[in-house]
Scaffold this motif. Structure first.
Motif, short mmCIF file in Angstrom:
data_model
loop_
_atom_site.label_atom_id
_atom_site.label_comp_id
_atom_site.label_asym_id
_atom_site.label_seq_id
_atom_site.Cartn_x
_atom_site.Cartn_y
_atom_site.Cartn_z
N PRO A 170 0.81 -1.23 0.00
CA PRO A 170 0.00 0.00 0.00
C PRO A 170 0.84 1.27 0.00
CG PRO A 170 -0.95 -1.61 1.49
CD PRO A 170 0.39 -2.15 1.06
N TRP A 171 1.93 1.29 0.75
CA TRP A 171 2.79 2.47 0.76
C TRP A 171 3.55 2.62 -0.56
CZ3 TRP A 171 2.20 6.35 3.84
CH2 TRP A 171 1.63 6.15 5.10
N ARG A 172 3.86 1.49 -1.19
CA ARG A 172 4.57 1.55 -2.47
C ARG A 172 3.70 2.20 -3.55
NH1 ARG A 172 6.53 -3.49 -2.63
NH2 ARG A 172 8.53 -2.86 -1.75
N VAL A 173 2.38 2.10 -3.40
CA VAL A 173 1.47 2.74 -4.35
C VAL A 173 1.73 4.25 -4.41
CG1 VAL A 173 -0.95 3.34 -4.78
CG2 VAL A 173 -0.33 1.00 -4.21
N LEU A 174 2.06 4.86 -3.30
CA LEU A 174 2.33 6.29 -3.28
C LEU A 174 3.57 6.62 -4.10
CD1 LEU A 174 1.54 7.12 0.45
CD2 LEU A 174 0.08 7.42 -1.55
N ARG A 175 4.57 5.77 -4.04
CA ARG A 175 5.76 5.98 -4.85
C ARG A 175 5.42 5.86 -6.33
NH1 ARG A 175 11.12 2.37 -4.05
NH2 ARG A 175 11.34 3.68 -2.21
N ILE A 176 4.60 4.85 -6.66
CA ILE A 176 4.19 4.67 -8.05
C ILE A 176 3.40 5.89 -8.53
CG2 ILE A 176 2.74 3.29 -9.58
CD1 ILE A 176 3.44 0.87 -7.77
N LEU A 177 2.48 6.37 -7.69
CA LEU A 177 1.69 7.55 -8.03
C LEU A 177 2.59 8.75 -8.27
CD1 LEU A 177 -1.05 8.95 -8.36
CD2 LEU A 177 -1.06 9.31 -5.87
N SER A 178 3.59 8.94 -7.41
CA SER A 178 4.49 10.08 -7.58
C SER A 178 5.28 9.98 -8.87
CB SER A 178 5.45 10.17 -6.38
OG SER A 178 6.41 9.12 -6.40
N GLU A 179 5.59 8.75 -9.30
CA GLU A 179 6.33 8.57 -10.54
C GLU A 179 5.46 8.95 -11.74
OE1 GLU A 179 8.65 4.76 -12.18
OE2 GLU A 179 9.58 5.84 -10.53
N PHE A 180 4.18 8.61 -11.71
CA PHE A 180 3.26 9.05 -12.76
C PHE A 180 3.19 10.58 -12.80
CE2 PHE A 180 1.28 4.73 -12.81
CZ PHE A 180 1.21 4.57 -14.19
N VAL A 181 3.07 11.20 -11.63
CA VAL A 181 2.96 12.65 -11.57
C VAL A 181 4.21 13.31 -12.13
CG1 VAL A 181 2.79 14.64 -10.02
CG2 VAL A 181 1.34 12.64 -9.64
N GLU A 182 5.38 12.80 -11.75
CA GLU A 182 6.64 13.37 -12.25
C GLU A 182 6.74 13.23 -13.76
OE1 GLU A 182 9.57 11.26 -10.07
OE2 GLU A 182 9.13 12.26 -8.17
N GLY A 183 6.34 12.05 -14.28
CA GLY A 183 6.40 11.84 -15.72
C GLY A 183 5.44 12.75 -16.47
N PHE A 184 4.20 12.86 -15.99
CA PHE A 184 3.22 13.74 -16.63
C PHE A 184 3.70 15.18 -16.61
CE2 PHE A 184 -0.40 10.67 -15.24
CZ PHE A 184 -0.09 9.83 -16.31
N ASP A 185 4.24 15.61 -15.48
CA ASP A 185 4.70 16.98 -15.35
C ASP A 185 5.86 17.28 -16.30
OD1 ASP A 185 4.69 19.58 -13.92
OD2 ASP A 185 6.66 18.93 -13.24
N ALA A 186 6.77 16.32 -16.43
CA ALA A 186 7.96 16.54 -17.26
C ALA A 186 7.65 16.53 -18.75
CB ALA A 186 9.01 15.48 -16.95
N LEU A 187 6.69 15.70 -19.18
CA LEU A 187 6.46 15.48 -20.61
C LEU A 187 5.24 16.19 -21.16
CD1 LEU A 187 7.26 11.65 -20.73
CD2 LEU A 187 8.79 13.56 -21.22
#
Length: 264
Positions: free
Chosen positions: A46-63
């Motif tokens: 469950p806590w790893r989901v937050l890391r995955i979510l942050s990775e999506f956000v970083e990718g969307f923001d960058a691209l």
């Protein structure tokens, strides 16, 4: 800096935005393989989901501001004197000249060739790098680079911000991207999404096998084979991958930002 400090630095690698000991398992493996402690606690995922979510956000923001782009896949093992490396470099330039950015895995080989050609032609060269057990650094021709821990997050970026794929000869990773893109196109998840195979000698056997055995067994429809086009010319590949949509509509496509064919 003494020898001990040098060894300490050498024993560390990039993991997304982090620098970790080189012996630490990649994030993908930690997600897919559960340890005995995790089996007992049930708290890690469950806590790893937050890391995955942050990775999506970083990718969307960058691209998000990349603009029209084509994603190109191919072997990381190609060298600068390889004919496919030379062709990849020409393709990168041809796409840049058409006003398109290129998106690659950001590593060496074909990825470097395409990034290089685009960069040298004045286009935007994007690299989406992945954390691996043996570190793969971004090639020097990447203008905008994003580091990912999880393959499935990285794959989403390849599709979401591209209008088409060009797939050069490559290994398991390249084949994985090819069949994932075919599955998305076959099931209507991406519409009017050109999938261009570059290198007739390399892909011919696979296409014949698909026709003879997979189609012959009724596992795919005849039209499914039309999802791919084949070429040996970088300029033609660029033209195929950047063909405009057949109709003008208002609603953006969910996967790639292109309009949906059936909406007006």
């Amino acid at each position: 800096m003494d020898e001990a400090q040098r060894r300490g630095i050498a024993d560390r690698r990039r993991a997304g935005r982090l620098v970790v000991p080189s012996e630490q398992a990649p994030a993908d493996r930690m997600l897919l393989e559960r340890s005995a402690i995790e089996e007992l606690s049930h708290h890690a995922d469950p806590w790893r989901v937050l890391r995955i979510l942050s990775e999506f956000v970083e990718g969307f923001d960058a691209l998000n501001e990349v603009g029209p782009a084509v994603t190109v896949f191919g072997s990381a093992r190609s060298h600068p004197n390889d004919p496919y490396y030379i062709a990849g470099r020409k393709l990168g330039g041809a796409l840049a000249n058409r006003g398109f950015a290129v998106i690659t895995g950001g590593g060496p080989g074909i990825m470097e060739a395409v990034n290089r050609g685009c960069h040298e032609a004045g286009g935007l060269s994007v690299g989406c790098n992945i954390e691996l057990p043996h570190e793969q650094s971004l090639n020097k021709y990447v203008d905008l680079g994003v580091e990912f821990r999880y393959f499935f997050v990285r794959k989403n970026m390849f599709v979401k911000y591209a209008r088409g794929f060009v797939i050069f000869p490559g290994g398991f990773g390249t084949l994985d991207e090819l069949f994932e893109s075919l599955t998305l196109a076959q099931t209507g998840k991406i519409e009017h999404f050109p999938i261009v195979l570059f290198g007739t000698p390399y892909w011919k056997g696979l296409l014949e096998w698909l026709k003879e055995h997979v189609l012959g067994a009724g596992a795919i429809a005849p039209d499914d084979l039309n999802l791919m086009t084949l070429t040996d010319d970088p300029e033609e590949a660029a033209e195929m991958a950047t063909r405009p949509l057949p109709v003008e509509v208002e609603e953006p496509r969910e996967q790639t930002g292109e309009p949906k064919r059936d909406q007006r």
